[in-house]
Design an enzyme around this catalytic site. Structure first.
Site, short mmCIF file in Angstrom:
data_model
loop_
_atom_site.label_atom_id
_atom_site.label_comp_id
_atom_site.label_asym_id
_atom_site.label_seq_id
_atom_site.Cartn_x
_atom_site.Cartn_y
_atom_site.Cartn_z
N LEU A 480 0.83 -1.21 0.01
CA LEU A 480 0.02 0.21 0.04
C LEU A 480 0.99 1.28 -0.02
CD1 LEU A 480 -2.41 -1.16 2.89
CD2 LEU A 480 -2.92 -0.89 0.44
N GLY A 483 7.46 4.32 3.68
CA GLY A 483 8.06 5.42 3.99
C GLY A 483 9.34 4.90 5.02
N GLY A 486 9.30 2.02 7.48
CA GLY A 486 8.68 0.41 6.91
C GLY A 486 7.63 0.46 5.66
N SER A 487 7.08 -0.71 5.44
CA SER A 487 6.56 -0.73 4.12
C SER A 487 5.23 -1.11 4.85
CB SER A 487 6.97 -1.50 3.05
OG SER A 487 8.25 -0.99 2.67
N LYS A 502 1.94 -3.30 8.80
CA LYS A 502 3.32 -2.47 8.46
C LYS A 502 4.45 -3.26 9.00
CE LYS A 502 5.09 1.95 9.21
NZ LYS A 502 4.87 3.21 9.04
N ASP A 601 4.47 14.26 13.00
CA ASP A 601 4.69 14.15 11.44
C ASP A 601 3.13 14.19 10.81
OD1 ASP A 601 5.66 13.91 9.06
OD2 ASP A 601 6.12 11.81 9.26
#
Ligand SMILES: *[C@@H]1O[C@H](CO)[C@@H](O)[C@H](O)[C@H]1NC(C)=O
Ligand SMILES: *[C@@H]1O[C@H](CO)[C@@H](O)[C@H](O)[C@H]1NC(C)=O
Ligand SMILES: *[C@@H]1O[C@H](CO)[C@@H](O)[C@H](O)[C@H]1NC(C)=O
Ligand SMILES: *[C@@H]1O[C@H](CO)[C@@H](O)[C@H](O)[C@H]1NC(C)=O
Ligand SMILES: *[C@@H]1O[C@H](CO)[C@@H](O)[C@H](O)[C@H]1NC(C)=O
Ligand SMILES: *[C@@H]1O[C@H](CO)[C@@H](O)[C@H](O)[C@H]1NC(C)=O
Ligand SMILES: *[C@@H]1O[C@H](CO)[C@@H](O)[C@H](O)[C@H]1NC(C)=O
Ligand SMILES: *[C@@H]1O[C@H](CO)[C@@H](O)[C@H](O)[C@H]1NC(C)=O
Length: 778
Positions: A480, A483, A486-487, A502, A601
């Site tokens: 999906l 960053g 992680g993915s 994640k 963030d």
């Protein structure tokens, strides 16, 4: 006989035959009955009534949500008198009595209406009614007036009624916790333990609010109405018209009242009383310490073991608690130093040393613990079973509680050490090796117990195995986004629930620390925060499992190049709701959940949208999970340039105001529909948008800021308000920026915004980095 034989041949027909006998599928008519797998279902299919069994050995008549895969029961008829198998029969007899018979024909539960009943109906509200015949069919009995542990919207609760928790997740029998009116007659509701201890109260009703829960006056989600008569207070909550989710309030087996809503993927708790689960009286049972930062919440004190392993494994502590590993013998007992504290004062005792204090306790066979504080010289002793202990922080070490245990408990320990002392070398090494083995086995055991799927009714995080996640994501096939941390992959759990998984990179934390952080995140629940469902910590692997958000992240809708589809999706109203929801989520993180969490963030990539385009903030609390120090390495590891507050760069202390800044930047983008930094625009003076926006807003020309094409249908007053709020949030001086609470109030129009300054050295263009444009990224 022949009939039954035919029916057995065509099992389907048996069902239809009996059911047609009872008329509409939401109705049990006079003389009709339910048995086995037969159920009745409310008109629009929301609720279902029939037999269920939480553990496969005892059977109950109950009501549950028909469309939710995880069985969630809202009412139980015979909670104290289960049927032994499914051959029980619920019948509305010709005499008008609703009776549950067991297989032998004995009555287990009944409602007697003395010939008035004509039919029984299950409604879409979850109410089960017995009605009279005639044109003005009257209600003679209803399940809403006989609550179990759940309050549904529209239910009138109060007077002499009681909500009583289930005993355990496998047993709907009345547990130790209850919610009811204050028996003293005060105008308030109380939560009680074992019919005796009041551990929480709503505070008195003053005609508008309960003093202890002022937030219910806020009609954002619910409309609570309270009325009183001679028999007491009654309250009802209704969902506001645009709240289109299922909702329930349940008094859990842990004694906490929880209000949850059903999101597309599961129950999500957004309000609880008492807020801290450890504030529930006796929630861990005897001789166990509670720690709301930990998962599981309760642990047996040293020298104690769970009274009932099965109950402990299914996290039913309150019903069992812990017992001594070795029994007491009044004269030879010893004490173990537990780093726990007790909430109640023991009886004071005059003693000048710890030894005196200990001896004072030892002299009385009923004394179970003592504590001695050397600095104040205070000696306290307790008798009877110890409840409500909490793990204490090391700083409070002086007030540690010494708990009485059998002498053999300690002699086991000292024997080992003396052997090690005498036979040095080989034997010592062996003992150590054995010790390590047993610790490993013990940890395995612990892990296995945590692997158990969590009960749907509690809010605990689930621990997943890596293998399970590999299957759920079909070997991490569908990505999906990704960053720095992680993915993220799409997955589907065994029950069909969609999740986002994640896979974290470079988490530097060991498993224990990771779990501690995770469990603190698991307690954070709010409608505007993405729900963490569980985690996996296996070897070096660290994964987080979130609810899947079908509409992806805000940036993909806001900055899409296809302008027609964007306009169709994001009209002003939707944008405003997204901004407001995001602000509420941040406010919750900053002020309302336990401790203060700086998101650090905030940006459109981290605002996810559920099926109804309602916003959910993602990726909060990750800095801690990554094992990084928030205050130092942040500029390089967290935050995205373009949304970063100036204090990140100047090295000033980081406060929640950094989120306010990033929110302001995001809000500006929500209003304008363009990136704050965009080098593709024609006019180079507009590469960096905020200074231009600030000037326009100051001059009241908000129309120049708002994205073309949405202004016509927009509420310009709301647009104006939002612009001013955005400008206030991006002030360079963090003290001038409003708090998130003020932001929410200003957006809602409940507070007049100050006139903002155009920032003096406006918003240093700190070199945008829009590279990661994916949901769940950081
Ligand atoms: C269900 O509970 C009963 C007692 O409460 C117990 O004896 C039985 O083993 C349980 N069954 C399962 C399948 O857990
Ligand atoms: C249920 O229990 C009764 C006796 O207790 C027995 O006769 C009957 O066969 C049982 N039914 C099933 C389906 O096990
Ligand atoms: C129902 O009530 C009537 C009258 O009060 C009584 O005669 C009858 O026995 C009751 N039936 C049951 C099943 O309790
Ligand atoms: C069913 O009816 C209830 C109560 O009127 C309503 O709240 C709910 O949205 C309805 N559900 C569906 C799926 O239509
Ligand atoms: C019920 O309504 C029908 C027609 O609508 C009427 O004929 C009948 O008398 C009414 N019955 C009662 C008990 O009011
Ligand atoms: C609850 O109270 C009763 C007496 O009222 C007592 O016998 C029982 O032990 C108490 N239960 C617990 C778990 O302390
Ligand atoms: C709240 O409930 C009261 C009484 O039930 C009703 O008069 C009022 O209109 C409701 N308000 C909303 C916003 O639903
Ligand atoms: C306690 O231990 C002592 C010494 O082992 C023994 O003599 C005594 O009988 C024990 N008392 C009880 C109540 O078990």
């Amino acid at each position: 006989m022949g009939n039954i034989f035919l029916s057995l041949l065509f099992t389907g027909t048996l069902f239809i035959q009996l059911n047609s006998n009872s008329g509409a599928r939401d109705t049990l008519s006079l003389g009709a009955s339910l048995t086995g797998k037969q159920t009745i279902i409310s008109k629009n299919g929301t609720f279902e009534l029939g037999f269920f069994s939480p553990n496969g050995s005892k059977w109950y008549i109950g009501i549950w949500y028909a469309k939710i895969p995880e069985k969630t029961y809202v009412w139980v008829a015979n909670r104290e008198t289960p049927a032994r198998n499914r051959s029980g029969v619920l019948k509305l007899s010709r005499e008008g009595n609703l009776v549950l018979f067991d297989a032998e024909g004995a009555s287990l539960w009944s409602v007697n209406t003395t010939n008035k009943a004509f039919r029984a109906v299950i409604l879409d509200s979850g109410n089960f009614l017995i009605l009279t015949d005639g044109n003005k069919s009257e209600t003679v009995w209803q399940s809403f007036e006989n609550p179990v542990d759940t309050l549904l919207p529209g239910m009138r609760f109060g007077g002499q009624q009681k909500l009583v928790s289930w005993k355990s997740s496998l047993d709907p029998a009345p547990g130790l916790f209850a919610l009811h009116m204050d028996p003293s007659g005060a105008k308030q509701f109380v939560l009680t333990w074992n019919n005796s201890v009041h551990y929480w109260t709503t505070g008195t009703w003053d005609g508008k609010i309960f003093s202890g829960i002022p937030e219910i006056a806020d009609k954002q989600l619910f409309n609570v109405s309270v009325e009183g008569d001679s028999s007491g207070l009654y309250f009802t909550y209704m969902l506001v018209p645009n709240f289109n989710a299922l909702a329930r309030f349940v008094l859990t087996k842990f004694g906490q009242g929880q209000q949850s809503s059903f999101e597309s993927t599961g129950w999500s708790m957004f309000w609880s009383v008492p807020r801290d689960a450890c504030d529930v009286y006796g929630t861990c049972g005897a001789y166990a310490a509670c720690d709301s930062r930990n998962l599981p919440l309760c642990s047996c004190d040293e020298g104690f073991k769970p009274t009932d392993d099965r109950a402990w494994l299914s996290q039913d502590w309150a019903s069992s608690g812990c017992v001594r590993q070795s029994p007491l013998n009044c004269s030879t007992d010893r004490f173990i130093d537990n780093s726990v504290t007790l909430p109640d004062e023991g009886s004071s005792y005059a003693a000048s040393t710890k030894k005196d204090c200990q001896e004072a306790c030892l002299r009385s066979c009923s004394c179970t613990a003592f504590a001695f504080n050397p600095s104040s010289g205070a000696c306290q002793v307790w008798s009877g079973d110890l409840l409500n202990m909490r793990n204490s922080t090391p700083s409070k070490i002086n007030s540690n509680v010494f708990i009485r245990v059998g002498a053999s408990q300690l002699s086991m320990k000292s024997k080992t050490t003396s052997i090690v002392g005498v036979v040095l070398g080989i034997v010592g090494a062996l003992t150590v090796a054995l010790g390590i083995c047993s610790v490993l086995i013990w940890r395995r055991h612990q892990q296995r117990s945590m692997d158990r799927p969590a009960d749907s009714s509690d809010s605990f995080l689930r621990m997943f195995s890596y293998k399970e996640l590999k299957i759920a994501t079909r070997n991490f096939r569908s990505k999906l986004g990704s960053g720095r941390s992680g993915s993220v992959f799409k997955g589907s759990l065994q029950d069909g629930t969609l999740v986002a998984v994640k896979k974290m990179q470079g988490s530097r934390q060991d498993e224990k620390q990771f779990r501690a952080e995770i469990s603190s995140l698991g307690n954070i629940q709010h409608v505007n925060l993405v729900r963490l469902r569980g985690f996996c910590a296996q070897g070096s692997k660290r994964l987080l499992i979130y609810d899947y958000m079908p509409n992806g992240s805000l940036n993909s809708l806001l900055f899409t190049s296809n302008s027609t589809s964007k306009k169709k999706v994001l009209d002003w109203k939707t944008r405003f709701e997204i901004a407001l929801g995001t602000a509420r989520g941040l406010l919750y993180l900053h002020e309302e959940c336990r401790g203060c969490i700086i998101h650090s963030d905030v940006k459109p990539e981290n605002i996810l949208l559920d099926g109804d385009l309602s916003p959910k903030l993602a990726d909060f609390g990750l800095a801690k999970l990554m094992g990084r120090d928030l205050s130092r390495v942040l500029t390089t590891t967290r935050g995205t340039r373009g949304y970063l507050a100036p204090e990140w760069i100047s090295g000033l202390p980081i406060t929640p105001k950094v989120d306010v800044y990033s929110f302001g930047m995001t809000l500006l983008e929500i209003i304008s529909g363009r990136r704050n930094l965009d080098l593709t625009v024609q006019d180079s003076s507009l590469y960096y948008f905020p200074p231009f926006a600030a000037t326009q807003i100051q001059q009241g020309k908000t129309i120049n800021i708002v994205e073309e094409g949405i202004a016509e249908a927009a509420d310009m007053e709301e647009v104006g308000r939002s612009c001013v709020v955005a400008l206030l949030c991006i002030q360079e001086d963090d003290e001038v920026r409003p708090s998130m609470r003020q932001v929410v109030q200003m957006l809602e129009g409940k507070m007049e915004p100050r006139t903002p300054h155009v920032p003096s050295s406006p918003l240093t263009d700190n070199d945008g980095d829009q590279s990661n444009s994916n949901s769940y990224s950081d």
